[in-house]
Write a protein that holds these residues in place. Structure first.
Motif, PDB file in Angstrom:
ATOM      1  N   GLY A  48      -2.295  53.643   9.296  1.00  0.00           N
ATOM      2  CA  GLY A  48      -2.611  53.239  10.911  1.00  0.00           C
ATOM      3  C   GLY A  48      -3.988  52.618  11.045  1.00  0.00           C
ATOM      4  N   PHE A  51      -3.821  50.142  14.178  1.00  0.00           N
ATOM      5  CA  PHE A  51      -3.876  50.646  15.548  1.00  0.00           C
ATOM      6  C   PHE A  51      -4.746  50.330  16.488  1.00  0.00           C
ATOM      7  CE2 PHE A  51      -0.674  53.982  13.659  1.00  0.00           C
ATOM      8  CZ  PHE A  51       0.052  53.258  13.257  1.00  0.00           C
ATOM      9  N   ALA A  78      -2.428  57.113  15.573  1.00  0.00           N
ATOM     10  CA  ALA A  78      -1.800  56.799  16.743  1.00  0.00           C
ATOM     11  C   ALA A  78      -2.210  57.392  17.885  1.00  0.00           C
ATOM     12  CB  ALA A  78      -0.280  56.908  16.545  1.00  0.00           C
ATOM     13  N   ALA A  81      -4.879  55.302  19.908  1.00  0.00           N
ATOM     14  CA  ALA A  81      -4.695  54.001  19.893  1.00  0.00           C
ATOM     15  C   ALA A  81      -4.765  53.367  21.410  1.00  0.00           C
ATOM     16  CB  ALA A  81      -3.115  53.457  19.371  1.00  0.00           C
ATOM     17  N   VAL A  85       2.016  53.984  20.672  1.00  0.00           N
ATOM     18  CA  VAL A  85       2.213  53.762  19.258  1.00  0.00           C
ATOM     19  C   VAL A  85       3.125  54.869  18.890  1.00  0.00           C
ATOM     20  CG1 VAL A  85       1.706  53.530  16.620  1.00  0.00           C
ATOM     21  CG2 VAL A  85       0.146  52.454  18.671  1.00  0.00           C
ATOM     22  N   SER A  86       4.426  54.651  18.259  1.00  0.00           N
ATOM     23  CA  SER A  86       5.530  55.423  17.697  1.00  0.00           C
ATOM     24  C   SER A  86       5.449  55.165  16.475  1.00  0.00           C
ATOM     25  CB  SER A  86       6.689  55.416  18.337  1.00  0.00           C
ATOM     26  OG  SER A  86       6.657  55.725  19.784  1.00  0.00           O
ATOM     27  N   VAL A  87       5.172  56.429  15.645  1.00  0.00           N
ATOM     28  CA  VAL A  87       4.993  56.345  14.168  1.00  0.00           C
ATOM     29  C   VAL A  87       6.513  56.896  13.594  1.00  0.00           C
ATOM     30  CG1 VAL A  87       3.900  57.083  12.067  1.00  0.00           C
ATOM     31  CG2 VAL A  87       2.680  56.362  13.746  1.00  0.00           C
TER      32      VAL A  87
END
Length: 210
Positions: A48, A51, A78, A81, A85-87
């Motif tokens: 990440g 991000f 995330a 961020a 943000v979707s991980v």
């Protein structure tokens, strides 16, 4: 997803990416993500590190990462961020997104390690909306013949030690072969950490020619 688990390499990568950012990759990431807008899919989001650099014109990032260790770090990143943000778990050969649903795709030091660049790029084409953009930051085969041949010789051992990374791929040619028009590109040497020698990196944007 079992084939994409490299826990030892992932832990080493977390440390190495922090050092690489201090040596210049932080600025590279900012350049990579400049100008993005709308819905973005990031393939191979790693831990990440990209991000924090997404601009406010981005409304959503779907960050795809197959490695469990790296994905856990990305989930933590995330939370702070500047954009949503979707991980999610997944890999480049089967992206978890519908056809034509993304305004842009981001690949950052990942096309070196996907099983087949052609399949990964075909998936990116599938999920991009008409006129969708690809932003890429990758290390590639050296344009110098002797260095390129040395990379060819080292690739089998490098791939086993570095989570499937191929240092000898001509990634820009594959991007063009997939139907993209490269609109901006910068090539430069960069050594992410000692004792790795400077590798040829490319940073640029491309638009799919539908």
């Amino acid at each position: 997803m079992t084939a994409f688990q490299h826990p030892r390499f992932a832990q080493a990568y977390v440390r190495a990416s922090e050092l690489a950012d201090r040596r210049g990759a932080y600025a590279h990431r900012r350049r990579l993500l400049a100008g993005l807008h709308g819905r973005v899919i990031e393939i191979g989001a790693g831990n990440g590190r990209n991000f924090p650099h997404y601009p406010p014109s981005v409304t959503e990032v779907v960050a795809v990462e197959p490695d469990d260790t790296l994905r856990a770090h990305a989930v933590a990143q995330a939370r702070s961020a500047p954009v949503p943000v979707s991980v999610v778990p997944g890999h480049a050969d089967a992206l978890p997104a519908g056809d034509g649903t993304m305004d842009a795709a981001v690949v950052s030091l990942v096309l070196c390690s996907v099983p087949a660049q052609s399949r990964a790029l075909a998936e990116i084409v599938r999920v991009l909306a008409p006129g969708g953009r690809l932003h890429f930051y990758e290390h590639v085969r050296s344009p110098r013949r002797a260095t390129g041949l040395l990379q060819d010789l080292l690739t089998p051992a490098w791939r086993r030690a570095a989570g499937g990374c191929h240092p000898n791929r001509d990634t820009v040619a594959e991007i063009v072969r997939a139907g993209f028009e490269v609109t901006e590109i910068d090539r430069f040497p960069f050594a992410p950490q000692p004792p790795i020698p400077p590798l040829t990196h490319v940073l640029g944007t491309a638009v799919f020619k539908d």
